[in-house]
Design a protein around this motif. Structure first.
Motif, PDB file in Angstrom:
ATOM      1  N   UNK A 195      73.012  33.433  41.902  1.00 40.93           N
ATOM      2  CA  UNK A 195      73.843  34.632  41.897  1.00 40.93           C
ATOM      3  C   UNK A 195      74.178  35.042  40.471  1.00 40.93           C
ATOM      4  N   UNK A 196      74.512  36.321  40.308  1.00 44.59           N
ATOM      5  CA  UNK A 196      74.925  36.852  39.012  1.00 44.59           C
ATOM      6  C   UNK A 196      76.259  37.555  39.136  1.00 44.59           C
ATOM      7  N   UNK A 197      76.655  38.229  38.063  1.00 46.28           N
ATOM      8  CA  UNK A 197      77.982  38.839  38.026  1.00 46.28           C
ATOM      9  C   UNK A 197      78.066  40.099  38.878  1.00 46.28           C
ATOM     10  N   UNK A 198      79.297  40.508  39.164  1.00 47.92           N
ATOM     11  CA  UNK A 198      79.534  41.735  39.914  1.00 47.92           C
ATOM     12  C   UNK A 198      78.944  42.926  39.167  1.00 47.92           C
ATOM     13  N   UNK A 231      73.662  44.000  36.139  1.00 46.26           N
ATOM     14  CA  UNK A 231      72.828  44.796  35.247  1.00 46.26           C
ATOM     15  C   UNK A 231      71.416  44.211  35.212  1.00 46.26           C
ATOM     16  N   UNK A 232      70.581  44.734  34.331  1.00 44.84           N
ATOM     17  CA  UNK A 232      69.192  44.310  34.287  1.00 44.84           C
ATOM     18  C   UNK A 232      69.005  42.843  33.981  1.00 44.84           C
ATOM     19  N   UNK A 233      69.861  42.291  33.133  1.00 44.78           N
ATOM     20  CA  UNK A 233      69.717  40.871  32.792  1.00 44.78           C
ATOM     21  C   UNK A 233      70.158  39.968  33.929  1.00 44.78           C
ATOM     22  N   UNK A 234      71.260  40.314  34.582  1.00 44.53           N
ATOM     23  CA  UNK A 234      71.705  39.521  35.732  1.00 44.53           C
ATOM     24  C   UNK A 234      70.633  39.524  36.820  1.00 44.53           C
ATOM     25  N   UNK A 235      70.089  40.703  37.105  1.00 46.39           N
ATOM     26  CA  UNK A 235      69.069  40.817  38.146  1.00 46.39           C
ATOM     27  C   UNK A 235      67.795  40.084  37.739  1.00 46.39           C
ATOM     28  N   UNK A 243      82.600  37.478  41.892  1.00 46.75           N
ATOM     29  CA  UNK A 243      83.122  38.357  42.920  1.00 46.75           C
ATOM     30  C   UNK A 243      83.102  37.736  44.296  1.00 46.75           C
ATOM     31  N   UNK A 244      82.518  38.435  45.245  1.00 49.40           N
ATOM     32  CA  UNK A 244      82.532  38.000  46.642  1.00 49.40           C
ATOM     33  C   UNK A 244      81.750  36.714  46.875  1.00 49.40           C
ATOM     34  N   UNK A 245      80.934  36.317  45.897  1.00 55.31           N
ATOM     35  CA  UNK A 245      80.074  35.150  46.097  1.00 55.31           C
ATOM     36  C   UNK A 245      80.614  33.889  45.416  1.00 55.31           C
ATOM     37  N   UNK A 246      81.848  33.930  44.981  1.00 55.39           N
ATOM     38  CA  UNK A 246      82.415  32.780  44.290  1.00 55.39           C
ATOM     39  C   UNK A 246      82.462  31.552  45.188  1.00 55.39           C
ATOM     40  N   UNK A 247      82.762  31.729  46.469  1.00 54.51           N
ATOM     41  CA  UNK A 247      82.850  30.578  47.361  1.00 54.51           C
ATOM     42  C   UNK A 247      81.470  30.005  47.680  1.00 54.51           C
ATOM     43  N   UNK A 264      72.108  36.011  45.879  1.00 52.15           N
ATOM     44  CA  UNK A 264      73.303  36.775  46.238  1.00 52.15           C
ATOM     45  C   UNK A 264      73.659  37.695  45.065  1.00 52.15           C
ATOM     46  N   UNK A 265      73.432  38.986  45.271  1.00 53.74           N
ATOM     47  CA  UNK A 265      73.749  39.993  44.262  1.00 53.74           C
ATOM     48  C   UNK A 265      74.322  41.220  44.952  1.00 53.74           C
ATOM     49  N   UNK A 266      75.295  41.848  44.318  1.00 55.58           N
ATOM     50  CA  UNK A 266      75.795  43.113  44.827  1.00 55.58           C
ATOM     51  C   UNK A 266      74.701  44.185  44.710  1.00 55.58           C
ATOM     52  N   UNK A 267      74.808  45.256  45.483  1.00 52.30           N
ATOM     53  CA  UNK A 267      73.829  46.352  45.360  1.00 52.30           C
ATOM     54  C   UNK A 267      73.802  46.889  43.930  1.00 52.30           C
ATOM     55  N   UNK A 268      72.621  47.314  43.512  1.00 49.98           N
ATOM     56  CA  UNK A 268      72.472  47.847  42.155  1.00 49.98           C
ATOM     57  C   UNK A 268      71.597  49.093  42.179  1.00 49.98           C
ATOM     58  N   UNK A 269      71.535  49.769  41.051  1.00 49.03           N
ATOM     59  CA  UNK A 269      70.886  51.061  40.982  1.00 49.03           C
ATOM     60  C   UNK A 269      69.371  51.016  41.086  1.00 49.03           C
ATOM     61  N   UNK A 270      68.813  52.145  41.462  1.00 49.23           N
ATOM     62  CA  UNK A 270      67.357  52.284  41.619  1.00 49.23           C
ATOM     63  C   UNK A 270      66.620  52.073  40.306  1.00 49.23           C
TER      64      UNK A 270
END
Length: 314
Positions: A22-25, A28-32, A92-96, A52-58
């Protein structure tokens, strides 16, 4: 904070059957890129691998995902890996999901990293988390086109197209090696830096029209109403502070966008003579010397005054 060795982290991953990454809330490109680069390599090695990643831009749609992203976690993972994340709260939501890992690993390039996790490798001088994943995989697991594309995209994004001062000769050598696997580097560059949705363009215009520049510090604000008026979301603001930093006589640009009523995320970019990470850390945030962020609560006027005072105190 003392790093583990790459070999120690390799042994942890080699012994795992199920791995969560998982990456940060607001990734960005590096997290992904770093998350999927490592996830795809582990999957190719026969590991059960969930992302586990939040939605990100196209704009990041060219980064291969292998269909590994999940919304619901399994009960427990042998290893949980956080990438490009300075502290657990940024998951964020994936901390647990991370905390439930039998073993936890923290791989990051933020100098503000707090040193969480059972195993960690943090290098504040590295260009990106994706470059660190390259180091981890090199001589451990083989690269292929998809893995190389993910890591190249992450390095490309966080170096600003190999323009930022964190770009070292080693960074360029690693990028060249990744290119040899057939990375569509021209498409990646154009998509990441020159392609945007109409909503992103409108949000940028809205921010630029109302921006103010005083004593080298540029401020722009986008409220929830502002974003709604142009059909934009917070994900559409990712590149605005970097664009505004290009304004002549600007040594630091601060974009504040409203996340919830009265709560603002400040995204900061600067030239080499101004340390925005120090400013962000003053408000509980973090990042790099030339790219950082934090969250504040208050009115526009209060937030601008607080941030401006932090700059003046440097």
């Amino acid at each position: 904070m003392e790093n583990n060795t790459w070999q120690q982290i390799r042994e942890v991953l080699a012994g795992a059957e199920m791995v969560a990454l998982m990456g940060h809330t607001n990734p960005d490109g590096d997290a992904i890129g770093s998350v999927y680069g490592l996830a795809l390599a582990l999957q190719a090695a026969g590991k059960e691998t969930d992302v586990f990643l939040e939605p990100y831009g196209e704009v990041f749609s060219l980064i291969p995902t292998g269909g590994l992203c999940r919304q619901t976690a399994r009960n427990q993972y042998d290893v949980a890996v956080a990438l490009d994340c300075g502290d657990e709260e940024r998951l964020g939501a994936y901390i647990e999901v991370f905390r439930r890992g039998k073993t936890t690993v923290n791989i990051d390039h933020h100098g503000s990293n707090v040193g969480f996790g059972d195993y960690r490798y943090v290098d504040g001088d590295a260009s990106s988390a994706s470059e660190l994943v390259y180091n981890l995989l090199d001589g451990f697991l083989p690269f292929n086109c998809e893995i190389a594309t993910a890591l190249y995209a992450g390095i490309l994004f966080d170096t600003g197209g190999f323009r930022h001062s964190s770009t070292s000769p080693d960074t360029l050598r690693k990028a060249a090696h990744l290119m040899s696997f057939g990375v569509p580097f021209t498409k990646l560059y154009n998509e990441i830096f020159f392609s945007r949705s109409l909503a992103e363009a409108r949000a940028l215009g809205k921010a630029a029209v109302e921006a103010s520049l005083t004593e080298g510090i540029l401020f722009a604000f986008l409220s929830l109403d502002d974003l709604a008026s142009v059909g934009a979301t917070p994900q559409d603001t990712a590149e605005i502070s970097g664009f505004l930093k290009g304004v002549r006589q600007c040594r630091a640009a601060v974009l504040c966008y409203e996340k919830t009523p009265g709560q603002w995320k400040a995204s900061m970019r600067s030239d080499e003579g101004t340390n925005v990470a120090e400013v962000a850390m003053h408000f509980g945030g973090g990042g790099h010397k030339q790219a950082a962020g934090c969250t504040l609560v208050g009115s526009r006027e209060e937030i601008e005054q607080k941030i401006r005072s932090a700059f003046l105190a440097q």
